[in-house]
Design a protein around this motif. Structure first.
Motif: not given
Length: 219
Positions: A140-158
């Motif tokens: 869903a994060f990929i489909a919705r483009d829920g990130f930019q730099c991606g640094y926070c993304t692992p924490g956001q997803i978990c």
């Protein structure tokens, strides 16, 4: 009475003072000072602290480590095991970049010690997918483009995965109108409040909320 301000030192005086300081350094005075300080130095006990064996279950795999008891779970994940998906942002539990799941609940890995989790089931961002099949939240994060730099993304997803488990368990939030009533639906306000511990400095929040909505509706 002379009202004039005292004269500032000339450039020549400053240079002369600097040259004098250089002569003192060359003459060995600092060496004498260092030797005097060395006789009264406080012994370095930090490096002599004994390590202890620690066994951690992470992403369904067992890891046997020898750790300084003060090692945080985040540092053990990143430096001892090599699971670098969990990021070190603030190292003070304020940004959420290090969020992982411990026994299904989300925690900040920078705020807990590795030795405290020997009997726990730890899941990091690397352990959410099933083989080549992404976890629904990752997709869903990929489909919705829920990130930019991606640094926070692992924490956001978990954090989002843990948050939806809290919702299913009936946990209220500060945004809940009635903390005793079951939640009729997960609103944007609820999602923003429940995810407020995870900061995205790129401000991809609308897409993050949309991704969480998608997974919540599918579930």
């Amino acid at each position: 009475m002379d009202d004039k301000a005292p004269a500032r030192p000339s450039r020549r005086a400053v240079l002369q003072a600097g040259a004098a300081t250089g002569l003192l350094v060359a003459s060995g005075v600092p060496t004498m000072v260092r030797e005097a300080l060395a006789t009264h130095a406080v012994p370095d006990t930090a490096s002599s602290l004994p390590t202890r064996p620690v066994t951690l279950r992470i992403n369904a795999a067992m890891y046997e480590l020898s750790l300084d008891p003060r090692t945080t779970l985040l540092d053990a994940l990143r430096h001892q095991i090599g699971l670098t998906g969990s990021k070190k942002g603030c190292d003070h539990g304020q940004c959420g970049a290090c969020t992982i799941l411990v026994n299904g609940r989300r925690i900040n890995a920078c705020l807990t010690l590795a030795v405290m989790h020997e009997d726990d089931d730890i899941t990091t961002i690397e352990g959410l997918a099933s083989g080549d099949t992404l976890h629904p939240m990752q997709a869903a994060f990929i489909a919705r483009d829920g990130f930019q730099c991606g640094y926070c993304t692992p924490g956001q997803i978990c954090s989002a995965v843990g948050m939806l488990q809290e919702v299913r368990a009936g946990w209220p939030s500060h945004a809940s109108q009635d903390v005793a009533a079951p939640m009729a639906r997960l609103t944007d306000v609820e999602i923003r409040e429940r995810m407020s511990g995870n900061i995205c400095r790129c401000a991809a929040y609308p897409n993050i909320v949309a991704a969480i909505h998608d997974v919540a509706q599918e579930a």
